[in-house]
Design an enzyme around this catalytic site. Sequence first.
Site, PDB file in Angstrom:
ATOM      1  N   ILE A  12      84.806 101.208   1.479  1.00 42.16           N
ATOM      2  CA  ILE A  12      83.617 101.055   2.348  1.00 42.16           C
ATOM      3  C   ILE A  12      82.390 101.641   1.655  1.00 42.16           C
ATOM      4  O   ILE A  12      81.328 101.008   1.616  1.00 42.16           O
ATOM      5  CB  ILE A  12      83.860 101.729   3.717  1.00 42.16           C
ATOM      6  CG1 ILE A  12      85.012 101.042   4.451  1.00 42.16           C
ATOM      7  CG2 ILE A  12      82.582 101.721   4.570  1.00 42.16           C
ATOM      8  CD1 ILE A  12      84.835  99.590   4.754  1.00 42.16           C
ATOM      9  N   CYS A 140      86.358  98.096  11.823  1.00 47.36           N
ATOM     10  CA  CYS A 140      86.201  96.663  11.592  1.00 47.36           C
ATOM     11  C   CYS A 140      86.699  95.844  12.762  1.00 47.36           C
ATOM     12  O   CYS A 140      86.031  94.911  13.220  1.00 47.36           O
ATOM     13  CB  CYS A 140      86.964  96.277  10.337  1.00 47.36           C
ATOM     14  SG  CYS A 140      88.600  96.980  10.340  1.00 47.36           S
ATOM     15  N   GLY A 195      90.987  98.730  22.547  1.00 41.63           N
ATOM     16  CA  GLY A 195      90.285  98.555  23.832  1.00 41.63           C
ATOM     17  C   GLY A 195      89.429  99.760  24.168  1.00 41.63           C
ATOM     18  O   GLY A 195      88.207  99.627  24.345  1.00 41.63           O
ATOM     19  N   HIS A 220      91.879  90.645   8.960  1.00 42.90           N
ATOM     20  CA  HIS A 220      92.566  90.705  10.251  1.00 42.90           C
ATOM     21  C   HIS A 220      92.368  89.366  10.962  1.00 42.90           C
ATOM     22  O   HIS A 220      91.433  88.615  10.653  1.00 42.90           O
ATOM     23  CB  HIS A 220      91.945  91.768  11.144  1.00 42.90           C
ATOM     24  CG  HIS A 220      91.918  93.158  10.601  1.00 42.90           C
ATOM     25  ND1 HIS A 220      93.039  93.838  10.159  1.00 42.90           N
ATOM     26  CD2 HIS A 220      90.879  94.010  10.448  1.00 42.90           C
ATOM     27  CE1 HIS A 220      92.685  95.051   9.758  1.00 42.90           C
ATOM     28  NE2 HIS A 220      91.376  95.184   9.917  1.00 42.90           N
TER      29      HIS A 220
HETATM   30  N1  LIG Z   1      89.235  99.983   4.330  1.00 36.46           N
HETATM   31  C1  LIG Z   1      88.960  99.360   5.441  1.00 36.46           C
HETATM   32  O1  LIG Z   1      89.371  98.219   5.638  1.00 36.46           O
HETATM   33  C2  LIG Z   1      88.129 100.002   6.505  1.00 36.46           C
HETATM   34  C3  LIG Z   1      87.926 101.377   6.520  1.00 36.46           C
HETATM   35  N2  LIG Z   1      87.160 101.928   7.522  1.00 36.46           N
HETATM   36  C4  LIG Z   1      86.958 103.373   7.595  1.00 36.46           C
HETATM   37  O2  LIG Z   1      86.072 103.773   6.545  1.00 36.46           O
HETATM   38  C5  LIG Z   1      86.401 105.092   6.110  1.00 36.46           C
HETATM   39  C6  LIG Z   1      86.657 105.046   4.615  1.00 36.46           C
HETATM   40  O3  LIG Z   1      87.756 104.210   4.398  1.00 36.46           O
HETATM   41  P1  LIG Z   1      87.998 103.550   2.938  1.00 36.46           P
HETATM   42  O4  LIG Z   1      86.700 103.204   2.307  1.00 36.46           O
HETATM   43  O5  LIG Z   1      89.000 102.465   3.135  1.00 36.46           O
HETATM   44  O6  LIG Z   1      88.644 104.780   2.152  1.00 36.46           O
HETATM   45  P2  LIG Z   1      88.940 104.853   0.584  1.00 36.46           P
HETATM   46  O7  LIG Z   1      90.186 105.644   0.451  1.00 36.46           O
HETATM   47  O8  LIG Z   1      88.855 103.499  -0.029  1.00 36.46           O
HETATM   48  O9  LIG Z   1      87.700 105.695   0.007  1.00 36.46           O
HETATM   49  C7  LIG Z   1      87.532 107.034   0.375  1.00 36.46           C
HETATM   50  C8  LIG Z   1      86.532 107.645  -0.580  1.00 36.46           C
HETATM   51  O10 LIG Z   1      86.264 108.995  -0.171  1.00 36.46           O
HETATM   52  C9  LIG Z   1      86.397 109.850  -1.313  1.00 36.46           C
HETATM   53  N3  LIG Z   1      86.774 111.163  -0.796  1.00 36.46           N
HETATM   54  C10 LIG Z   1      87.955 111.554  -0.317  1.00 36.46           C
HETATM   55  N4  LIG Z   1      87.873 112.827   0.116  1.00 36.46           N
HETATM   56  C11 LIG Z   1      86.595 113.239  -0.126  1.00 36.46           C
HETATM   57  C12 LIG Z   1      85.872 114.452   0.082  1.00 36.46           C
HETATM   58  N5  LIG Z   1      86.470 115.509   0.636  1.00 36.46           N
HETATM   59  N6  LIG Z   1      84.587 114.505  -0.272  1.00 36.46           N
HETATM   60  C13 LIG Z   1      83.995 113.418  -0.821  1.00 36.46           C
HETATM   61  N7  LIG Z   1      84.605 112.231  -1.036  1.00 36.46           N
HETATM   62  C14 LIG Z   1      85.897 112.166  -0.688  1.00 36.46           C
HETATM   63  C15 LIG Z   1      87.438 109.187  -2.181  1.00 36.46           C
HETATM   64  O11 LIG Z   1      87.298 109.643  -3.519  1.00 36.46           O
HETATM   65  P3  LIG Z   1      88.569 109.608  -4.505  1.00 36.46           P
HETATM   66  O12 LIG Z   1      89.057 108.184  -4.508  1.00 36.46           O
HETATM   67  O13 LIG Z   1      87.994 110.045  -5.815  1.00 36.46           O
HETATM   68  O14 LIG Z   1      89.547 110.567  -3.910  1.00 36.46           O
HETATM   69  C16 LIG Z   1      87.040 107.724  -2.022  1.00 36.46           C
HETATM   70  O15 LIG Z   1      85.978 107.434  -2.901  1.00 36.46           O
HETATM   71  C17 LIG Z   1      87.610 105.521   6.962  1.00 36.46           C
HETATM   72  O16 LIG Z   1      87.145 106.192   8.113  1.00 36.46           O
HETATM   73  C18 LIG Z   1      88.212 104.179   7.381  1.00 36.46           C
HETATM   74  O17 LIG Z   1      88.940 104.279   8.602  1.00 36.46           O
HETATM   75  C19 LIG Z   1      86.544 101.157   8.479  1.00 36.46           C
HETATM   76  C20 LIG Z   1      86.702  99.797   8.464  1.00 36.46           C
HETATM   77  C21 LIG Z   1      87.539  99.141   7.527  1.00 36.46           C
HETATM   78  O1  LIG Z   2      92.280  98.161  10.879  1.00 42.59           O
HETATM   79  C1  LIG Z   2      91.476  99.038  10.801  1.00 42.59           C
HETATM   80  O2  LIG Z   2      91.254  99.952  11.704  1.00 42.59           O
HETATM   81  P1  LIG Z   2      91.508  99.661  13.266  1.00 42.59           P
HETATM   82  O3  LIG Z   2      92.727  98.814  13.407  1.00 42.59           O
HETATM   83  O4  LIG Z   2      91.633 101.016  13.817  1.00 42.59           O
HETATM   84  O5  LIG Z   2      90.293  98.924  13.723  1.00 42.59           O
HETATM   85  C2  LIG Z   2      90.687  99.273   9.588  1.00 42.59           C
HETATM   86  O6  LIG Z   2      90.805  98.143   8.750  1.00 42.59           O
HETATM   87  C3  LIG Z   2      91.228 100.490   8.887  1.00 42.59           C
HETATM   88  O7  LIG Z   2      92.573 100.265   8.855  1.00 42.59           O
HETATM   89  P2  LIG Z   2      93.488 101.208   7.996  1.00 42.59           P
HETATM   90  O8  LIG Z   2      93.520 102.512   8.731  1.00 42.59           O
HETATM   91  O9  LIG Z   2      94.800 100.469   8.006  1.00 42.59           O
HETATM   92  O10 LIG Z   2      92.855 101.281   6.646  1.00 42.59           O
END
Ligand SMILES: NC(=O)C1=CN([C@@H]2O[C@H](COP(=O)(O)OP(=O)(O)OC[C@H]3O[C@@H](n4cnc5c(N)ncnc54)[C@H](OP(=O)(O)O)[C@@H]3O)[C@@H](O)[C@H]2O)C=CC1
Ligand SMILES: O=C(OP(=O)(O)O)[C@H](O)COP(=O)(O)O
Length: 340
Positions: A12, A140, A195, A220
């Site tokens: 993200i 999402c 929900g 999804h």
């Molecule tokens: N992926 C998805 O489909 C979706 C995700 N989200 C939400 O978005 C958020 C991020 O998810 P996502 O992008 O998938 O996660 P990722 O694991 O892809 O990315 C997380 C990032 O955070 C960094 N990180 C971890 N811990 C720390 C810290 N303490 N300080 C600074 N940076 C840190 C990681 O660095 P490093 O890799 O170097 O450890 C990495 O760059 C979550 O809340 C998730 O629920 C929402 C919608 C969809």
């Molecule tokens: O499905 C998602 O979250 P949600 O089902 O809580 O809306 C997001 O894609 C994050 O899912 P993940 O927690 O499996 O990475």
Amino acid sequence: MIKVAINGYGTIGKRVADAVAAQPDMEVIGVSKTSVSAEAYIAKERGFPLYIADIEKRESFEKAGIPVAGDVEEMIKKADIVVDATPGGVGAKNRPIYELYKKKAIFQGGEDADVAEISFNAHANYKEAIGKQSARVVSCNTTGLVRVIHALDQAFGVEKVRAVMVRRGGDPNDIKRGPIDAIVLNPVTIPSHHGPDVRTVLPHINIVTLAMIVPTTFMHMHTVQADLKKETTRDAVLEVFRSHNRIGLVTKATKITSNAQLREYTQDLGRPRTDLWENGVFEDSVSVLDGKEFYCFQAIHQEADVIPENIDAIRALMGTVNDPDESIRMTNEALGFVAI
Ligand SMILES: NC(=O)C1=CN([C@@H]2O[C@H](COP(=O)(O)OP(=O)(O)OC[C@H]3O[C@@H](n4cnc5c(N)ncnc54)[C@H](OP(=O)(O)O)[C@@H]3O)[C@@H](O)[C@H]2O)C=CC1
Ligand SMILES: O=C(OP(=O)(O)O)[C@H](O)COP(=O)(O)O
């Protein structure tokens, strides 16, 4: 220019960084990671100053040819606003430092609703978010549900919603969860958390959701059923969707009936990372039975649909644009997309 820090340059965070960089009224002042990985090289290539959570690791980054601008605290001090895109639950642990430096903060859907003053969706509650100190961009699936339910509610009134989330097992690059070969009822209990999450944005909506996880990574898939208050027609609903700038229609003519084909389509459209920022409602599935019973299938690209919402949340919290439609227009235009 709004100075934006992205704390967590992952799936993200890297998309939010590119979206911020594309906007005329904001700039990326830094991104952060905890360890060297592919995204660190992308941040370097994009020219985003890289900050790290543990400054003791500076040598490992510099040995890998990745300059380190400082630690996360230094990044936060330089920012007007922080977009926290760390893994679910880490954002809540980071909140105290944002509060310490009195920085506005945007959290993601993996955090509990109480992490922020408001759970945010640009079409649903942008005005309520203006000037607030923090916001949570709902996840999402919830973003996808809120967009379609809010559009229907505005046009026809919504009595109740019943929806099923058929969720992807993990993101394409998320090999920790694969290989996957199962259909997992998740949760097996009803309702799922979606929900109640919709109701953090649309508290008046009567909604029950069910959810499962299946072996796919691309998007999804939702089935959405809504009892409408006002009698309407399929054509009238399609008109509402066609005029919505974040609800796309997968038309009959494309012959697309799956998430995989839809991803191929966004790739052919030249979308960055094949991102589908809008809902992908399947035109042929849009149905209105007995004048008030709405049904549809919609694909939700989990990695992408929350990205424009983060941009609008930045403007709302900073109070630089008071008209939600103006911010949404600016965001979509800067991303270079018109909903399919
Ligand atoms: N992926 C998805 O489909 C979706 C995700 N989200 C939400 O978005 C958020 C991020 O998810 P996502 O992008 O998938 O996660 P990722 O694991 O892809 O990315 C997380 C990032 O955070 C960094 N990180 C971890 N811990 C720390 C810290 N303490 N300080 C600074 N940076 C840190 C990681 O660095 P490093 O890799 O170097 O450890 C990495 O760059 C979550 O809340 C998730 O629920 C929402 C919608 C969809
Ligand atoms: O499905 C998602 O979250 P949600 O089902 O809580 O809306 C997001 O894609 C994050 O899912 P993940 O927690 O499996 O990475």
